[in-house]
Write an enzyme that holds these catalytic residues in place. Sequence first.
Site, mmCIF file in Angstrom:
data_model
loop_
_atom_site.group_PDB
_atom_site.id
_atom_site.type_symbol
_atom_site.label_atom_id
_atom_site.label_comp_id
_atom_site.label_asym_id
_atom_site.label_seq_id
_atom_site.Cartn_x
_atom_site.Cartn_y
_atom_site.Cartn_z
ATOM 1 N N GLY A 102 111.120 -53.825 -56.074
ATOM 2 C CA GLY A 102 110.046 -53.291 -55.242
ATOM 3 C C GLY A 102 110.485 -52.088 -54.416
ATOM 4 N N ASN A 132 103.982 -59.184 -46.118
ATOM 5 C CA ASN A 132 105.032 -60.156 -46.422
ATOM 6 C C ASN A 132 105.275 -61.150 -45.302
ATOM 7 O OD1 ASN A 132 105.856 -57.381 -45.668
ATOM 8 N ND2 ASN A 132 107.838 -58.328 -45.261
ATOM 9 N N GLN A 146 103.935 -58.460 -52.603
ATOM 10 C CA GLN A 146 103.646 -59.846 -52.207
ATOM 11 C C GLN A 146 102.365 -60.379 -52.826
ATOM 12 O OE1 GLN A 146 105.559 -61.986 -50.857
ATOM 13 N NE2 GLN A 146 107.175 -60.674 -50.057
ATOM 14 N N SER A 182 107.457 -56.485 -57.782
ATOM 15 C CA SER A 182 108.854 -56.903 -57.856
ATOM 16 C C SER A 182 108.957 -58.264 -58.532
ATOM 17 C CB SER A 182 109.412 -56.987 -56.429
ATOM 18 O OG SER A 182 110.675 -57.597 -56.431
ATOM 19 N N HIS A 235 111.310 -60.690 -58.572
ATOM 20 C CA HIS A 235 111.856 -61.910 -57.955
ATOM 21 C C HIS A 235 110.902 -62.579 -56.969
ATOM 22 C CE1 HIS A 235 113.426 -60.511 -53.888
ATOM 23 N NE2 HIS A 235 113.162 -59.356 -54.444
ATOM 24 N N CYS A 276 114.553 -59.257 -45.118
ATOM 25 C CA CYS A 276 115.447 -58.108 -44.991
ATOM 26 C C CYS A 276 115.890 -57.912 -43.546
ATOM 27 C CB CYS A 276 114.759 -56.845 -45.480
ATOM 28 S SG CYS A 276 113.817 -57.079 -46.972
HETATM 29 N N1 PLP Z 1 107.503 -54.624 -50.378
HETATM 30 C C1 PLP Z 1 107.204 -55.828 -49.857
HETATM 31 C C2 PLP Z 1 105.845 -56.066 -49.274
HETATM 32 C C3 PLP Z 1 108.166 -56.852 -49.858
HETATM 33 O O1 PLP Z 1 107.864 -58.041 -49.330
HETATM 34 C C4 PLP Z 1 109.453 -56.588 -50.417
HETATM 35 C C5 PLP Z 1 110.491 -57.608 -50.374
HETATM 36 O O2 PLP Z 1 110.518 -58.456 -49.506
HETATM 37 C C6 PLP Z 1 109.688 -55.314 -50.975
HETATM 38 C C7 PLP Z 1 108.688 -54.360 -50.925
HETATM 39 C C8 PLP Z 1 111.001 -54.975 -51.597
HETATM 40 O O3 PLP Z 1 111.136 -55.582 -52.869
HETATM 41 P P1 PLP Z 1 112.564 -55.800 -53.534
HETATM 42 O O4 PLP Z 1 113.210 -56.950 -52.837
HETATM 43 O O5 PLP Z 1 112.263 -56.103 -54.977
HETATM 44 O O6 PLP Z 1 113.319 -54.543 -53.395
#
Ligand code: PLP
Length: 378
Positions: A69, A149, A177, A197, A199, A323
């Site tokens: 993502g 998220n 999400q 994404s 995962h 994160c």
């Molecule tokens: N965008 C959103 C809304 C997310 O929740 C996340 C991951 O938590 C990402 C982007 C990033 O995705 P990735 O973990 O595949 O880099």
Amino acid sequence: MIYMDYNATTPVHPEVLEAFLPFYRDSFGNPSSIHLAGRRVKAAVEEARERLAGFLGCEPVEVIFTSGGTEADNLAIKGVAAAQGGKGNHIITTRVEHPAVLNTCLYLEQKGYDVTRLEVDREGLPDLARLEASITGRTILISAMFANNETGTIFPVREIGEIASRHRICFHCDAVQAAGKIPIDCREMNASLLALSGHKLGAPQGIGALVVRRGVKLHPLIHGGAQERNRRGGTENVAGIVALAKAYELAQGSLAAESRRIGGLRDRLEQGIMARVPDVLINGDGKRRLPNTVNISFAGVDADSLLANLDLAGIAVSSGAACSSGVLRSSHVLSAMGVEPSLAKGSIRFSLGRENDEADLEGLLSRLPGIVERLRAS
Ligand code: PLP
């Protein structure tokens, strides 16, 4: 362990594992190779692309596979910005985006772009009249997420897409999400670009995709070979690509039933906590919310202590975005929503998924109230 952190990552679906393991064993090959081994995996990649495009309401040539993502968001935003050739330099986004979007916009701002970050209301929703009013002759992109998220709040993406298309501006939607949890159709929502994404929906980490609709000018982020029609250099993650399409297919097939089942579990979890723990507050939109997500503030409790105690009790949840875990900062999402800092500091996200059941719910509800009481008394 009771795992209730599906918005952070999901276990790989057993059928997805079955689908991609052969590509690590016998069916290896480089899709760019001319020989049989190469042609076989190339066919698998193209079949996955076709299936994914079918689910997302776009054409196969519009799908670019990425490492996840974050890369998809970076490619969308930097790629559109770089392709403008000086025609415009203004980007509109919201205060509650994932860091993959927010920090990409910040980077561009430091390079001289103008960025408008829209405020959100108590539910976490931007004001669409404000969004439209902030468009100028220099606006090149609106980047707004499908679902948040941290709170699960679902944005009015169709309306945002309609505004963008009326003003002939690209609309990038971070659907990381939403993918696999609620229906997505790029055409219906007028998305020019859409990120997802693997995962987050039962595929492994390290695979994602960006939909780039025909006619959208995009510069690549990664230069190299001619893979992905010159839009993303580098040998493809064949097994990941196969896994992503399979995971999406499985999620799509059980979307309505799982949404009902998980939504029911989530509602009972919410009601159970409200009934057993005093002084709690649910954050996010009551109605327009992902079926699996609930974000709750526990007054007088530090989320990190609660998280650690739940972890010791065998329960995995998250305080805000994964994160930002480990960094003692209260959530930018809750603060943008106007949640009082003292409450935001005590906020926990429960995000459910395929393997959760009633027993998990009972396990959580039997342990959580005592832990909160103990922490409040200490
Ligand atoms: N965008 C959103 C809304 C997310 O929740 C996340 C991951 O938590 C990402 C982007 C990033 O995705 P990735 O973990 O595949 O880099």
